[in-house]
Design a protein around this motif. Structure first.
Motif, PDB file in Angstrom:
ATOM      1  N   SER A  95      -0.723  -4.726  -2.755  1.00 22.29           N
ATOM      2  CA  SER A  95       0.081  -6.004  -2.748  1.00 22.29           C
ATOM      3  C   SER A  95       0.936  -5.993  -3.920  1.00 22.29           C
ATOM      4  CB  SER A  95      -1.509  -6.588  -3.707  1.00 22.29           C
ATOM      5  OG  SER A  95      -2.695  -7.272  -2.770  1.00 22.29           O
ATOM      6  N   CYS A 134       5.194  -8.832   5.268  1.00 24.14           N
ATOM      7  CA  CYS A 134       5.098  -8.064   4.288  1.00 24.14           C
ATOM      8  C   CYS A 134       7.265  -8.571   4.065  1.00 24.14           C
ATOM      9  CB  CYS A 134       5.518  -6.827   5.341  1.00 24.14           C
ATOM     10  SG  CYS A 134       4.248  -5.652   5.566  1.00 24.14           S
ATOM     11  N   PRO A 145       8.948  -3.768   0.901  1.00 27.10           N
ATOM     12  CA  PRO A 145       8.242  -2.993   2.031  1.00 27.10           C
ATOM     13  C   PRO A 145       8.612  -2.290   3.011  1.00 27.10           C
ATOM     14  CG  PRO A 145       7.433  -5.314   1.973  1.00 27.10           C
ATOM     15  CD  PRO A 145       8.481  -5.441   1.057  1.00 27.10           C
ATOM     16  N   LEU A 150       7.335   1.064  -0.977  1.00 25.94           N
ATOM     17  CA  LEU A 150       7.714   0.135  -1.379  1.00 25.94           C
ATOM     18  C   LEU A 150       8.888   0.673  -2.281  1.00 25.94           C
ATOM     19  CD1 LEU A 150       3.810  -0.879  -2.457  1.00 25.94           C
ATOM     20  CD2 LEU A 150       5.703  -2.440  -0.478  1.00 25.94           C
ATOM     21  N   PRO A 186       2.004   0.091   4.249  1.00 24.16           N
ATOM     22  CA  PRO A 186       3.431   0.421   4.063  1.00 24.16           C
ATOM     23  C   PRO A 186       3.875   1.639   3.728  1.00 24.16           C
ATOM     24  CG  PRO A 186       2.684  -0.704   2.150  1.00 24.16           C
ATOM     25  CD  PRO A 186       1.945  -0.820   3.015  1.00 24.16           C
ATOM     26  N   HIS A 227       1.753 -10.728  -2.369  1.00 28.80           N
ATOM     27  CA  HIS A 227       1.656 -10.516  -1.096  1.00 28.80           C
ATOM     28  C   HIS A 227       1.282  -9.064  -0.584  1.00 28.80           C
ATOM     29  CE1 HIS A 227       4.664 -13.780  -0.256  1.00 28.80           C
ATOM     30  NE2 HIS A 227       5.215 -13.280  -0.746  1.00 28.80           N
ATOM     31  N   GLU A 228       0.101  -9.434   0.386  1.00 26.75           N
ATOM     32  CA  GLU A 228      -0.267  -8.166   0.602  1.00 26.75           C
ATOM     33  C   GLU A 228      -0.229  -7.375   2.471  1.00 26.75           C
ATOM     34  OE1 GLU A 228      -4.228  -9.998   1.258  1.00 26.75           O
ATOM     35  OE2 GLU A 228      -5.079  -9.186  -0.758  1.00 26.75           O
ATOM     36  N   CYS A 229       0.365  -6.470   2.351  1.00 27.39           N
ATOM     37  CA  CYS A 229       1.030  -5.741   3.109  1.00 27.39           C
ATOM     38  C   CYS A 229       0.296  -4.136   3.770  1.00 27.39           C
ATOM     39  CB  CYS A 229       2.203  -5.036   3.025  1.00 27.39           C
ATOM     40  SG  CYS A 229       3.084  -4.505   4.225  1.00 27.39           S
ATOM     41  N   GLY A 235       5.269  -1.926   6.885  1.00 26.82           N
ATOM     42  CA  GLY A 235       3.760  -1.879   6.723  1.00 26.82           C
ATOM     43  C   GLY A 235       3.101  -2.926   7.810  1.00 26.82           C
TER      44      GLY A 235
END
Length: 250
Positions: free
Chosen positions: A129, A153, A146, A244, A241, A236-238, A149
């Motif tokens: 996140s 994302c 990211p 980052l 990934p 945001h939840e990726c 991912g």
């Protein structure tokens, strides 16, 4: 630094980590300095998590630095220190200073500062996140990108240079009084009221509301947190990934 810890944001780049088992891809954080001056990134882990890269280092203009993120859950924040000088054996930054230390080693920084906040490796899909927060004000434009991912994302952050448009009451000048504007304070820092700081009676999603000051930041940078109980969907939840990337002055 007063920003709430449950907003996570920052830039990182993900590359294969030699510390991970063969065939397993590690997550890398990459910090990129596109500013026309040296910045001193600072990294502060949340309680119980390790310090990364000794907590801070110089990053000359148009350079980057990549390093592996922990393989286990990690959360914390990244920001840029600006206007830093070495004089008479002392180190000091005009913004984001961490107790006059080059290597912050887990210390927080002075506000105002743009924050990238992260929570890495959590949940059943290896979520990372991330988000960018202006809850503690602004000192440099910053985005988090990211790479590779899965899921939603997006690139998030604040590309606008708010120093040029910062309301007079929020301006931080260095040297104080007559120097140039080096940062833009939050309403909380400028006026210190419970309502603007979302303290005491105002410390809940029902009573902590946007103000004219937070709306200044939100209008310029809608994909950032601008007050303590701002919309959680800005985080945001990726899933998994590889990198980052945090870009200063994107």
């Amino acid at each position: 630094m007063a920003a709430t810890l449950f907003f996570f944001s920052i830039t990182t780049i993900l590359i294969l980590s030699q510390a991970t088992p063969p065939g397993v891809q590690g997550l890398f954080l990459t910090l990129v300095n596109n500013c026309p001056f040296t910045v001193y990134p600072a990294i502060q882990p949340n309680s119980g998590h390790p310090v990364l890269e000794k907590g801070g280092f110089p990053l000359p203009t148009l350079t980057h630095r990549s390093f592996p993120a922990p393989n286990q859950h990690w959360s914390g924040r990244i920001w840029a220190r600006t206007g830093c000088t070495h004089a008479n054996g002392k180190f000091h930054c005009a913004t984001g200073d961490c107790n006059h230390q080059l290597e912050c080693n887990g210390l927080g920084g002075a506000s105002p500062a743009t924050l990238a906040q992260f929570s890495l490796h959590h949940g059943h899909k290896d979520f990372s996140s991330y988000g960018v927060s202006l809850v503690d004000g602004f000192n440099v434009p910053m985005t988090v990108t990211p790479h590779e991912g899965q899921g939603v994302c997006p690139v998030v952050g604040c590309r606008a240079n708010l120093l040029a448009t910062c309301p007079e009451k929020l301006q931080l000048r260095y040297p104080a009084g007559h120097g140039p504007v080096v940062a833009c304070k939050s309403g909380c820092e400028a006026f210190g009221t419970d309502e603007l700081c979302c303290r005491n009676h105002y410390n809940s999603p029902q009573t902590c509301r946007a103000s004219s000051f937070s709306e200044f930041f939100k209008h310029a940078c809608p994909a950032t947190f601008t007050y303590a109980h701002d919309n959680p969907s800005l985080m945001h939840e990726c899933s998994s990934p590889r990198e980052l990337k945090v870009i200063f002055c994107h």
